[in-house]
Every structure is written in C-alpha cells, then in structure tokens.
Design a protein around this motif. Structure first.
Motif, short mmCIF file in Angstrom:
data_model
loop_
_atom_site.label_atom_id
_atom_site.label_comp_id
_atom_site.label_asym_id
_atom_site.label_seq_id
_atom_site.Cartn_x
_atom_site.Cartn_y
_atom_site.Cartn_z
N PRO A 1 -84.79 -45.23 108.35
CA PRO A 1 -83.58 -46.10 108.96
C PRO A 1 -84.15 -47.41 109.64
O PRO A 1 -85.18 -47.47 110.15
CB PRO A 1 -83.16 -45.34 110.32
N GLY A 2 -83.37 -48.38 109.15
CA GLY A 2 -83.89 -49.72 109.24
C GLY A 2 -84.70 -50.47 108.22
O GLY A 2 -85.25 -51.62 108.32
N THR B 1 -74.52 -42.30 101.41
CA THR B 1 -73.69 -40.97 102.12
C THR B 1 -73.50 -41.56 103.29
O THR B 1 -72.48 -41.12 104.11
CB THR B 1 -74.72 -39.84 102.06
N ARG C 1 -69.03 -42.72 107.32
CA ARG C 1 -68.38 -43.82 108.34
C ARG C 1 -67.09 -44.09 107.81
O ARG C 1 -66.19 -44.15 108.74
CB ARG C 1 -69.31 -45.07 108.20
N THR D 1 -73.51 -37.50 113.26
CA THR D 1 -73.91 -38.73 113.04
C THR D 1 -73.94 -39.46 114.40
O THR D 1 -75.20 -40.15 114.66
CB THR D 1 -72.90 -39.57 112.24
N GLY E 1 -77.67 -38.76 115.66
CA GLY E 1 -78.36 -39.08 114.95
C GLY E 1 -79.09 -37.80 113.95
O GLY E 1 -80.21 -37.94 113.43
N LEU F 1 -78.85 -34.82 111.07
CA LEU F 1 -78.13 -34.69 109.72
C LEU F 1 -76.90 -33.71 109.81
O LEU F 1 -76.86 -32.78 110.34
CB LEU F 1 -79.30 -33.89 108.66
N THR G 1 -72.64 -32.15 102.94
CA THR G 1 -73.08 -33.26 102.27
C THR G 1 -73.38 -33.09 101.03
O THR G 1 -72.85 -33.87 99.98
CB THR G 1 -74.59 -33.78 103.06
N GLY H 1 -79.68 -42.73 100.83
CA GLY H 1 -79.50 -41.84 102.08
C GLY H 1 -79.33 -40.55 101.56
O GLY H 1 -79.00 -39.52 102.45
N ARG I 1 -72.87 -50.52 115.64
CA ARG I 1 -72.76 -49.18 115.22
C ARG I 1 -73.30 -48.20 116.19
O ARG I 1 -73.93 -48.26 116.89
CB ARG I 1 -73.91 -49.07 113.82
P1 ADP Z 1 -79.76 -44.71 108.46
O1 ADP Z 1 -80.69 -44.51 107.46
O2 ADP Z 1 -79.81 -46.07 108.98
O3 ADP Z 1 -80.18 -43.75 109.62
P2 ADP Z 1 -77.33 -43.71 107.20
O4 ADP Z 1 -76.04 -44.81 107.12
O5 ADP Z 1 -78.04 -43.73 106.15
O6 ADP Z 1 -78.22 -44.46 108.24
O7 ADP Z 1 -76.90 -42.23 107.80
C1 ADP Z 1 -76.16 -42.46 109.05
C2 ADP Z 1 -75.82 -40.84 109.45
O8 ADP Z 1 -75.15 -40.14 108.40
C3 ADP Z 1 -77.11 -40.08 109.53
O9 ADP Z 1 -77.82 -40.05 111.01
C4 ADP Z 1 -76.78 -38.73 109.51
O10 ADP Z 1 -76.11 -38.12 110.61
C5 ADP Z 1 -75.72 -39.17 108.31
N1 ADP Z 1 -76.30 -38.45 106.98
C6 ADP Z 1 -76.19 -39.67 105.97
N2 ADP Z 1 -76.96 -39.11 104.82
C7 ADP Z 1 -76.96 -37.96 104.88
C8 ADP Z 1 -77.46 -36.92 104.20
N3 ADP Z 1 -77.91 -37.02 102.99
N4 ADP Z 1 -77.61 -35.56 104.80
C9 ADP Z 1 -77.04 -35.13 106.00
N5 ADP Z 1 -76.50 -36.34 106.88
C10 ADP Z 1 -76.57 -37.67 106.49
#
Ligand code: ADP
Length: 192
Positions: free
Chosen positions: A11-12, A33, A38, A55, A58, A60, A66, A87, A135
């Motif tokens: 992330p980041g 994803t 979002r 989310t 933080g 999954l 998913t 993602g 966010r």
């Molecule tokens: P970042 O990579 O900046 O943490 P993302 O926008 O990719 O943020 O993802 C935000 C949130 O969406 C994740 O913290 C998680 O909760 C959920 N998420 C995104 N992609 C997945 C995935 N492939 N599997 C499960 N959760 C996911």
C-alpha cells in the motif's frame, strides 16, 4: 498485442497511479479491486456493505467475495485482449483462483510486476494521502494493519510468481514518468 498482468506492491507504493498510466500504454483496462470495493461502498450496495466491515479495518475482504467479484469483472468484454490487475491476487489462495478463472477463459497470465518501495516512504505517502483524499482507511492504525497484512499475506504472492519465473521487480521510488518508463521496459519481455 494482448497483456495479462498483475501489479504487486505495498500500500502506498504507487500501484494505482502507475496502473492507470500502464493501462493507457498497453491498451488494456486497469482493474483495481480496492476501487471496485470503494465504488460499491459509495453506492451502498450489498457488496459494499459487506466489504466495508473489512476495508475499514485494513483487513482483507473474504476470498469468496473477492474472487466472485474478480471472476465477474474478467468476464466482461473489455478484458478480451487483457487486463492489468491492481490489488489482486493479494494472498496465495487468490493466486490459485486467478489461475482457475483464466483457465476458464482459455488464457494464462503473462506475469507479475512488483513495484518496490521502502516501508518508511510508503507509510509517509499514505499519511499524506490521508490528508488530501480523506480515505477512511488511511488513518495511522489502519495503515499499520494494511502494511502488516501485506507483509504476511501478500508478500508471499510475489514469491509464487518468482518461482514460476514470471516476476519482475521495479523500483517504485522516483519521478512518476521515470517509474512508468521503468515499468514499460520491465513488462516488454513478459508480453512480447
Ligand atoms: P492499498 O493497496 O492502498 O491498501 P487498495 O485500494 O488496494 O488499497 O485496497 C483497499 C482495501 O480493499 C484493502 O485494505 C482490503 O480491505 C480490500 N481489498 C482490496 N483488494 C483485495 C483483495 N484482493 N482481497 C481482499 N481484500 C481486498
């Protein structure tokens, strides 16, 4: 030319920004994803309500949710010539499921690109983004959880693609254009 790629990175690390640029260059859609979750949260859908409980912390979102979402997205016509996944996959079970989904379409992944960045730099970037974008998952506590989840669950994904000789690593630190050019150069042998 088709391109079926996965973009990995903490992330980041700048995945979202670079995915949009690469999508233009390669002529395939960038599929995030996180963005899909979002959009569903904003739209108040059932999927959004379910995803938000994870989310916000933080953590999954469960794989069953998913994976179904990604399966549906990869069935859309605009992915016929490829895609750039941002993602996903985020754990080793999702790697296996992506293989199954692609197998259903009779195609295979060209490879994975890992955007690397120093953890201290990515934490600072995320905190700065929190101020600008607001966010909800960019608070310090949640950022810490997201980085820990990345280290525990997502870092092994890069290992799996490396074992298949399908991983390239690209330094994500530098000017935006510079990083894009590095990515384009690193991807060329995968899709060529
Ligand atoms: P970042 O990579 O900046 O943490 P993302 O926008 O990719 O943020 O993802 C935000 C949130 O969406 C994740 O913290 C998680 O909760 C959920 N998420 C995104 N992609 C997945 C995935 N492939 N599997 C499960 N959760 C996911």
């Amino acid at each position: 030319m088709s391109a079926r790629l996965v973009l990995l990175g903490a992330p980041g690390a700048g995945k979202g920004t670079q995915a949009a640029r690469l999508s233009e260059r390669l002529g395939v859609p960038a599929i995030s994803t996180g963005d899909i979750f979002r959009a569903n949260i904003k739209g108040g859908t059932e999927l959004g309500r379910l995803a938000q409980s994870y989310t916000d912390k933080g953590e999954l979102v469960p794989d069953s949710v998913t994976n179904d979402m990604v399966r549906a997205r990869l069935a859309e016509a605009d992915t016929a010539e490829g895609f750039l996944l941002d993602g996903y996959p985020r754990n080793t079970a999702q790697v296996a499921e992506l293989d199954v989904i692609l197998g259903e379409h009779g195609v295979a992944l060209d490879g994975a690109v890992e955007l690397t960045a120093d953890p201290e730099i990515v934490t600072a970037r995320l905190l700065k983004r929190a101020e600008i974008e607001g966010r909800v998952d960019d608070t310090e506590d949640v950022i810490r959880t997201r980085l820990a989840v990345y280290a525990e669950q997502t870092a092994p994904v890069a290992g799996l693609y490396a074992e298949r000789n399908a991983l390239v690593a690209v330094d994500g630190i530098g000017e935006l254009d510079e990083v894009t050019e590095r990515l384009v150069a690193a991807i060329a042998p995968l899709v060529g």
